[in-house]
Write a protein that holds these residues in place. Sequence first.
Motif, PDB file in Angstrom:
ATOM      1  N   HIS A  97      -0.774   4.278   9.161  1.00 46.89           N
ATOM      2  CA  HIS A  97      -1.124   2.967   8.617  1.00 46.89           C
ATOM      3  C   HIS A  97      -0.208   1.877   9.167  1.00 46.89           C
ATOM      4  O   HIS A  97      -0.671   0.770   9.482  1.00 46.89           O
ATOM      5  N   ASP A  98       1.075   2.162   9.293  1.00 39.55           N
ATOM      6  CA  ASP A  98       1.980   1.166   9.856  1.00 39.55           C
ATOM      7  C   ASP A  98       1.534   0.764  11.258  1.00 39.55           C
ATOM      8  O   ASP A  98       1.559  -0.427  11.619  1.00 39.55           O
ATOM      9  N   LEU A 114       0.859  -1.178   0.000  1.00 34.75           N
ATOM     10  CA  LEU A 114       0.000   0.000   0.000  1.00 34.75           C
ATOM     11  C   LEU A 114       0.900   1.234   0.000  1.00 34.75           C
ATOM     12  O   LEU A 114       2.070   1.157   0.346  1.00 34.75           O
ATOM     13  N   PRO A 121       1.998   7.245   6.410  1.00 31.39           N
ATOM     14  CA  PRO A 121       2.752   6.003   6.639  1.00 31.39           C
ATOM     15  C   PRO A 121       2.804   5.587   8.100  1.00 31.39           C
ATOM     16  O   PRO A 121       2.601   4.402   8.421  1.00 31.39           O
ATOM     17  N   TYR A 151       3.441  -0.187   3.863  1.00 37.07           N
ATOM     18  CA  TYR A 151       2.798   1.074   3.457  1.00 37.07           C
ATOM     19  C   TYR A 151       3.884   2.136   3.295  1.00 37.07           C
ATOM     20  O   TYR A 151       4.600   2.448   4.246  1.00 37.07           O
TER      21      TYR A 151
END
Length: 270
Positions: free
Chosen positions: A22-23, A6, A19, A35
């Motif tokens: 999402h991580d 992603l 980032p 990501y």
Amino acid sequence: MTRRRLAVWGDPIAHSKSPQLHDAAYAALGLDWEYTRRQVDERAFADALGALDESWRGLSLTMPLKETAHRAASTHDRYANLTGAANTLLLTDGIHGFNTDVGGIVDALGEQGLLGIESVRILGAGATASSALVACVEAGARSIDVRARRPERAVDLVALGQRLGVSVSVSPFDADAGDVGLTVATLPGGTALDALTAARLSLSGGVLFDVAYSPWPSALASVWTDGRAVSGEGMLLRQAVRQVRIFVHGDQSVPLPSEEAVVDAMKAAL
């Protein structure tokens, strides 16, 4: 091959906090997903999208790619259809466009106790302004005053207001301003209005909800005197939660497993 890659695309992109958000979410969910971020402008978008292989699960899109991403998608959720903007592409069995900015704004307004305000001003006329308009209507707005550097660009916002059954007026930034309870600024980070215009908007603008979050305070927030100024970090978090739902479930309305713990991990990463 499992789709596990992603990224967030946009131009500029170095400032993006997506980032780390999402991580943190995928680590909390126990998912071995990658990501990243990539600088992509409108001219490079089609080639970059076409070059993605089967390892790619989806993309987050920021300025200036939301309308371009909408055109690239073969299906759209309701918010993407309404706004003509997609900030999320799911790349499984086709290209599917979603708009999580609308729900992210509503969620963030709710967290700040800003639901039910009937008179709202929106600054800007781009893709994020369309999302802000839909969000404000869902949050209770009945009258919306749009301010734009070029008012002719806001014709689509007037039409969108008609579809949603609300009154939308459009004026330049420096026009006389009546009092509103909430101002939603959708201007790019770093945008500075001239001092007289900013002061006039501030004196009649109620609470400022600025989608900008870096740098903070924004130029507008630093001169806001009518009420408190709220950064876009809450919107960023909440739209990202909805993106994670899409990448996991394919539906931004379906909560994640142990979602409260996931959100806590994302907050800690900001």
